[in-house]
Design a protein around this motif. Structure first.
Motif, PDB file in Angstrom:
ATOM      1  N   LEU A  88      22.055  -5.226   2.696  1.00 27.94           N
ATOM      2  CA  LEU A  88      21.214  -4.120   2.765  1.00 27.94           C
ATOM      3  C   LEU A  88      19.825  -4.510   2.085  1.00 27.94           C
ATOM      4  CD1 LEU A  88      21.031  -0.643   2.639  1.00 27.94           C
ATOM      5  CD2 LEU A  88      21.598  -1.144   0.290  1.00 27.94           C
ATOM      6  N   ARG A  89      19.774  -5.646   0.978  1.00 26.54           N
ATOM      7  CA  ARG A  89      18.807  -5.680   0.495  1.00 26.54           C
ATOM      8  C   ARG A  89      17.890  -6.884   1.026  1.00 26.54           C
ATOM      9  NH1 ARG A  89      21.948  -5.335  -5.453  1.00 26.54           N
ATOM     10  NH2 ARG A  89      21.885  -3.022  -5.771  1.00 26.54           N
ATOM     11  N   LEU A  90      18.237  -7.620   1.932  1.00 24.95           N
ATOM     12  CA  LEU A  90      17.554  -8.554   2.469  1.00 24.95           C
ATOM     13  C   LEU A  90      16.095  -8.164   2.792  1.00 24.95           C
ATOM     14  CD1 LEU A  90      20.260 -10.511   4.652  1.00 24.95           C
ATOM     15  CD2 LEU A  90      19.120 -10.978   2.268  1.00 24.95           C
ATOM     16  N   PRO A  91      16.053  -6.980   3.330  1.00 25.01           N
ATOM     17  CA  PRO A  91      14.537  -6.664   3.698  1.00 25.01           C
ATOM     18  C   PRO A  91      13.608  -6.653   2.558  1.00 25.01           C
ATOM     19  CG  PRO A  91      15.941  -5.238   5.059  1.00 25.01           C
ATOM     20  CD  PRO A  91      16.930  -5.888   4.147  1.00 25.01           C
ATOM     21  N   ALA A  92      14.302  -6.074   1.298  1.00 23.67           N
ATOM     22  CA  ALA A  92      13.594  -5.873  -0.020  1.00 23.67           C
ATOM     23  C   ALA A  92      13.146  -7.138  -0.370  1.00 23.67           C
ATOM     24  CB  ALA A  92      14.224  -5.029  -1.030  1.00 23.67           C
ATOM     25  N   ILE A  93      13.816  -8.103  -0.307  1.00 22.91           N
ATOM     26  CA  ILE A  93      13.956  -9.428  -0.663  1.00 22.91           C
ATOM     27  C   ILE A  93      12.760 -10.264   0.228  1.00 22.91           C
ATOM     28  CG2 ILE A  93      14.742 -11.737  -1.291  1.00 22.91           C
ATOM     29  CD1 ILE A  93      17.367 -10.232  -2.007  1.00 22.91           C
ATOM     30  N   ALA A  94      12.955  -9.920   1.423  1.00 21.50           N
ATOM     31  CA  ALA A  94      11.724 -10.407   2.109  1.00 21.50           C
ATOM     32  C   ALA A  94      10.383 -10.027   2.019  1.00 21.50           C
ATOM     33  CB  ALA A  94      12.242 -10.065   3.666  1.00 21.50           C
ATOM     34  N   ALA A  95      10.311  -8.552   1.766  1.00 22.51           N
ATOM     35  CA  ALA A  95       9.040  -8.106   1.194  1.00 22.51           C
ATOM     36  C   ALA A  95       8.263  -8.553   0.129  1.00 22.51           C
ATOM     37  CB  ALA A  95       9.442  -6.616   1.262  1.00 22.51           C
ATOM     38  N   THR A  96       9.224  -8.606  -0.845  1.00 23.09           N
ATOM     39  CA  THR A  96       8.840  -9.397  -2.255  1.00 23.09           C
ATOM     40  C   THR A  96       8.437 -10.573  -2.253  1.00 23.09           C
ATOM     41  OG1 THR A  96      10.383  -7.740  -3.533  1.00 23.09           O
ATOM     42  CG2 THR A  96       9.729  -9.871  -4.609  1.00 23.09           C
ATOM     43  N   TRP A 136      15.694  -4.275  -4.812  1.00 22.83           N
ATOM     44  CA  TRP A 136      16.262  -3.121  -4.206  1.00 22.83           C
ATOM     45  C   TRP A 136      15.648  -2.370  -2.878  1.00 22.83           C
ATOM     46  CZ3 TRP A 136      15.180  -0.372  -9.667  1.00 22.83           C
ATOM     47  CH2 TRP A 136      16.141  -1.028 -10.645  1.00 22.83           C
ATOM     48  N   LEU A 137      16.288  -1.986  -2.025  1.00 24.52           N
ATOM     49  CA  LEU A 137      15.823  -1.370  -0.782  1.00 24.52           C
ATOM     50  C   LEU A 137      15.344  -0.174  -1.183  1.00 24.52           C
ATOM     51  CD1 LEU A 137      15.066  -1.671   2.298  1.00 24.52           C
ATOM     52  CD2 LEU A 137      17.500  -0.898   2.712  1.00 24.52           C
ATOM     53  N   THR A 138      14.119   0.181  -1.329  1.00 25.92           N
ATOM     54  CA  THR A 138      13.558   1.373  -1.529  1.00 25.92           C
ATOM     55  C   THR A 138      12.106   1.600  -1.297  1.00 25.92           C
ATOM     56  OG1 THR A 138      12.593   0.860  -3.937  1.00 25.92           O
ATOM     57  CG2 THR A 138      14.785   1.543  -3.733  1.00 25.92           C
ATOM     58  N   PRO A 139      11.346   2.226  -1.059  1.00 26.67           N
ATOM     59  CA  PRO A 139      10.207   2.675  -0.684  1.00 26.67           C
ATOM     60  C   PRO A 139       9.076   2.087  -1.565  1.00 26.67           C
ATOM     61  CG  PRO A 139      11.202   4.920  -0.196  1.00 26.67           C
ATOM     62  CD  PRO A 139      12.267   3.981  -0.972  1.00 26.67           C
ATOM     63  N   TYR A 140       9.312   2.007  -2.777  1.00 25.49           N
ATOM     64  CA  TYR A 140       8.438   1.586  -3.735  1.00 25.49           C
ATOM     65  C   TYR A 140       8.575  -0.052  -3.865  1.00 25.49           C
ATOM     66  CZ  TYR A 140      12.579   2.785  -6.694  1.00 25.49           C
ATOM     67  OH  TYR A 140      13.666   3.250  -7.086  1.00 25.49           O
ATOM     68  N   THR A 141       9.817  -0.804  -3.274  1.00 24.55           N
ATOM     69  CA  THR A 141       9.812  -1.952  -3.540  1.00 24.55           C
ATOM     70  C   THR A 141       9.104  -2.766  -2.091  1.00 24.55           C
ATOM     71  OG1 THR A 141      11.626  -1.944  -4.415  1.00 24.55           O
ATOM     72  CG2 THR A 141      11.537  -3.956  -3.519  1.00 24.55           C
ATOM     73  N   LEU A 142       9.143  -1.627  -0.915  1.00 25.44           N
ATOM     74  CA  LEU A 142       8.469  -2.163   0.422  1.00 25.44           C
ATOM     75  C   LEU A 142       7.186  -2.069   0.519  1.00 25.44           C
ATOM     76  CD1 LEU A 142      11.134  -0.626   2.587  1.00 25.44           C
ATOM     77  CD2 LEU A 142      11.006  -3.262   2.066  1.00 25.44           C
ATOM     78  N   GLU A 143       6.482  -1.056  -0.359  1.00 20.91           N
ATOM     79  CA  GLU A 143       5.173  -0.626  -0.343  1.00 20.91           C
ATOM     80  C   GLU A 143       4.149  -1.724  -0.820  1.00 20.91           C
ATOM     81  OE1 GLU A 143       2.705   3.172  -2.145  1.00 20.91           O
ATOM     82  OE2 GLU A 143       3.694   1.939  -3.582  1.00 20.91           O
ATOM     83  N   PRO A 144       4.417  -2.615  -1.825  1.00 19.89           N
ATOM     84  CA  PRO A 144       3.557  -3.477  -2.360  1.00 19.89           C
ATOM     85  C   PRO A 144       2.942  -4.624  -1.348  1.00 19.89           C
ATOM     86  CG  PRO A 144       4.886  -3.205  -4.201  1.00 19.89           C
ATOM     87  CD  PRO A 144       5.513  -2.538  -2.917  1.00 19.89           C
ATOM     88  N   VAL A 145       3.968  -4.782  -0.443  1.00 20.97           N
ATOM     89  CA  VAL A 145       3.641  -5.857   0.740  1.00 20.97           C
ATOM     90  C   VAL A 145       2.441  -5.228   1.572  1.00 20.97           C
ATOM     91  CG1 VAL A 145       5.316  -5.299   2.223  1.00 20.97           C
ATOM     92  CG2 VAL A 145       4.513  -7.651   2.196  1.00 20.97           C
ATOM     93  N   THR A 146       2.642  -3.895   1.761  1.00 20.51           N
ATOM     94  CA  THR A 146       1.677  -3.310   2.755  1.00 20.51           C
ATOM     95  C   THR A 146       0.221  -3.260   2.038  1.00 20.51           C
ATOM     96  OG1 THR A 146       2.063  -1.071   2.138  1.00 20.51           O
ATOM     97  CG2 THR A 146       3.198  -2.100   4.000  1.00 20.51           C
ATOM     98  N   TRP A 147       0.120  -3.003   0.776  1.00 18.43           N
ATOM     99  CA  TRP A 147      -1.073  -2.958  -0.035  1.00 18.43           C
ATOM    100  C   TRP A 147      -1.768  -4.272  -0.059  1.00 18.43           C
ATOM    101  CZ3 TRP A 147      -2.251   0.976  -4.490  1.00 18.43           C
ATOM    102  CH2 TRP A 147      -1.627   2.318  -4.066  1.00 18.43           C
ATOM    103  N   LEU A 148      -0.870  -5.251  -0.272  1.00 17.95           N
ATOM    104  CA  LEU A 148      -1.362  -6.938  -0.391  1.00 17.95           C
ATOM    105  C   LEU A 148      -1.935  -7.125   1.150  1.00 17.95           C
ATOM    106  CD1 LEU A 148       1.418  -8.120  -2.659  1.00 17.95           C
ATOM    107  CD2 LEU A 148      -1.017  -8.222  -3.028  1.00 17.95           C
ATOM    108  N   ALA A 149      -1.330  -6.931   2.071  1.00 14.89           N
ATOM    109  CA  ALA A 149      -1.726  -7.101   3.545  1.00 14.89           C
ATOM    110  C   ALA A 149      -3.268  -6.429   3.714  1.00 14.89           C
ATOM    111  CB  ALA A 149      -0.621  -6.872   4.696  1.00 14.89           C
ATOM    112  N   LEU A 150      -3.017  -5.040   3.367  1.00 12.09           N
ATOM    113  CA  LEU A 150      -4.480  -4.536   3.412  1.00 12.09           C
ATOM    114  C   LEU A 150      -5.605  -5.103   2.485  1.00 12.09           C
ATOM    115  CD1 LEU A 150      -4.599  -0.830   3.156  1.00 12.09           C
ATOM    116  CD2 LEU A 150      -6.477  -2.196   2.082  1.00 12.09           C
ATOM    117  N   GLY A 151      -5.082  -5.542   1.333  1.00 10.58           N
ATOM    118  CA  GLY A 151      -6.429  -6.386   0.458  1.00 10.58           C
ATOM    119  C   GLY A 151      -6.585  -7.878   1.293  1.00 10.58           C
TER     120      GLY A 151
END
Length: 490
Positions: A88-96, A136-151
């Motif tokens: 379950l947590r693999l996508p969150a770890i990948a995003a981090t 943790w697989l949560t929206p606020y763990t996945l969100e930073p990578v989108t902001w960093l990609a935008l930056g």
């Protein structure tokens, strides 16, 4: 001497240093390994439980307080490995982990050498909130990578003036909006800052507005869901603010937390980077990034948001700060090469306790206790009554725990009038009774002939998790369910 990368000329973009593959890769690998080391430990953080419950039972284009990406990922991982907390947590770890690499790439676009890239990666990796929630697989763990990609896309466009990057920018904003809605605020403030400070050339690029159309198209399904359900997300602001006193110490706690979450190394780099964006003439066309950070900080303090709302900007500002230190070093004002390593070690050491803290926080025994006690009470009902009895919780947290902790087939899907659960469909009218988990069952008393306590959860008798049985439903669920809906957890 390596200067900060300048905007591209009509002939060719300025060169950048080589990507520090080995040191950045080591930092990213250590981050992934550290979070994997704790991610396998059984137990869900309650927001993870909510994502999994939505993914299993209520997957849709949206829900009250988050878009569908995190629940969709939870559903996909649960399909591959049902109930497996590590998968379950693999996508969150990948995003981090990807966030660490993206932060280093931003430093590289700014002209950062291997040391600046590595320093930025370490700062991103050791942020306090990143250490706590990075698996943790949560929206606020996945969100930073989108902001960093935008930056990264914005900084790269500044360097190379390749307009196709602006189309990618729109895709990132759209996907970010399907992950967490704050990216729409970020995009709006960025546009206003560019209009006020420049480079206004960016606003004249057709690709930017085509990208905005892509963003709108990608985000449209979840925005339509919100519109059809009365925009419940817009009512979450006061709810978040009302919780800040108990959770973070109110507005002052949020103001401090928005800075402190950057970490021991991240905070000085972020502040130095912010100062450079505001004062360095070479970065004049990126000044809007610094102003955007200041505006968002003020908005989140005034509205009393969450202390992690700026995590996605730490890597951008930290990269600017790390490259600034590189310039000082190259000008003869810096310290010896060895001086950076103690800071990195200190930052990592400071992050470890927060990583460890995530284990007991995310594995509360109350979730298993609630599910076990409710299952026992449900199975004790006569079979004829049990066939027409639903399970309900006063809080979305207990409802999610019931949905993910109860053994398959032992309980019907939980319902609740709280948060996302309140906007899910109510029970069908063949459910005449409810086994209720909560401090009290007063919300049911007007609608049932009899509401009585039947037990409690745990040996200590947690007052927030008593068991009640409501029988003799008086009117249809559809007639009174909308009046029960509420967003406050308490």
């Amino acid at each position: 001497m390596t200067a900060t990368a300048a905007p591209a000329t009509a002939s060719a973009p300025p060169p950048v240093p080589r990507l520090a593959r080995r040191p950045v890769g080591v930092v990213a690998g250590l981050v992934a390994a550290a979070h994997l080391a704790v991610a396998w430990i059984p137990g869900w953080w309650f927001d993870e439980a909510l994502m999994l419950a939505i993914g299993r039972h209520h997957l849709d284009w949206g829900s009250v307080d988050q878009p569908p990406v995190a629940p969709l990922l939870a559903a996909a991982t649960d399909l591959l490995a049902p109930g497996n907390v590590l998968v379950l947590r693999l996508p969150a770890i990948a995003a981090t982990t990807a966030g660490v690499v993206l932060a280093a790439l931003i430093a590289r676009e700014l002209g950062g050498d291997a040391r600046a890239q590595t320093l930025t990666a370490v700062a991103q990796a050791t942020g306090i909130w990143t250490a706590i929630s990075g698996h943790w697989l949560t929206p606020y763990t996945l969100e930073p990578v989108t902001w960093l990609a935008l930056g990264w896309l914005l900084v790269r466009w500044w360097r190379v003036r390749e307009d196709r990057l602006l189309l990618a920018l729109g895709v990132v904003v759209g996907v970010g909006a399907q992950t967490k809605f704050q990216v729409l605020l970020l995009a709006a403030v960025l546009l206003l800052a560019v209009a006020a400070l420049g480079p206004r050339e960016l606003l004249r690029r057709p690709h930017l507005w085509t990208g905005a159309g892509l963003a709108a198209a990608i985000a449209a399904p979840t925005l339509v869901w919100q519109a059809l359900h009365g925009w419940p997300q817009l009512r979450m602001g006061p709810v978040v603010a009302s919780e800040a006193g108990a959770l973070y110490g109110g507005r002052l706690g949020v103001a401090v937390g928005l800075l402190g979450s950057a970490g021991v190394l991240g905070l000085p780099l972020v502040l130095h980077g912010l100062l450079r964006l505001l004062r360095d003439a070479r970065l004049r066309d990126l000044r809007y990034l610094g102003v955007t950070a200041i505006v968002l900080y003020a908005v989140f303090v005034v509205t009393v948001g969450r202390p992690y709302y700026l995590v996605g900007l730490y890597g951008v500002l930290g990269a600017v700060g790390a490259v600034g230190l590189q310039h000082r070093r190259e000008a003869g004002h810096g310290r010896r090469r060895r001086a950076a390593w103690p800071a990195g070690v200190l930052a990592a050491a400071a992050a470890v306790p927060f990583l460890a803290l995530s284990v007991p926080v995310a594995a509360p025994t109350v979730g298993a206790e609630v599910a076990a006690a409710t299952t026992q009470a449900y199975e004790a009902l006569p079979p004829a009554q049990r066939a027409h009895t639903g399970v309900m919780a006063g809080s979305y947290i207990y409802a999610a725990f019931l949905d993910v902790h109860a053994a398959a087939g032992t309980l019907p899907p939980a319902v609740s009038s709280n948060r996302s659960y309140g906007w899910f469909p109510p029970p069908s009218d063949d459910v005449h009774a409810v086994l209720y988990v909560g401090a009290d069952a007063d919300e049911l008393r007007p609608w049932f002939a009899d509401v009585r306590p039947v037990g409690h959860v745990g040996d200590a008798g947690d007052p927030g998790a008593r068991l009640w049985l409501a029988t003799g439903r008086l009117v249809s669920w559809e007639s009174f369910w909308p009046s029960l809906r509420h967003l406050d957890v308490g």
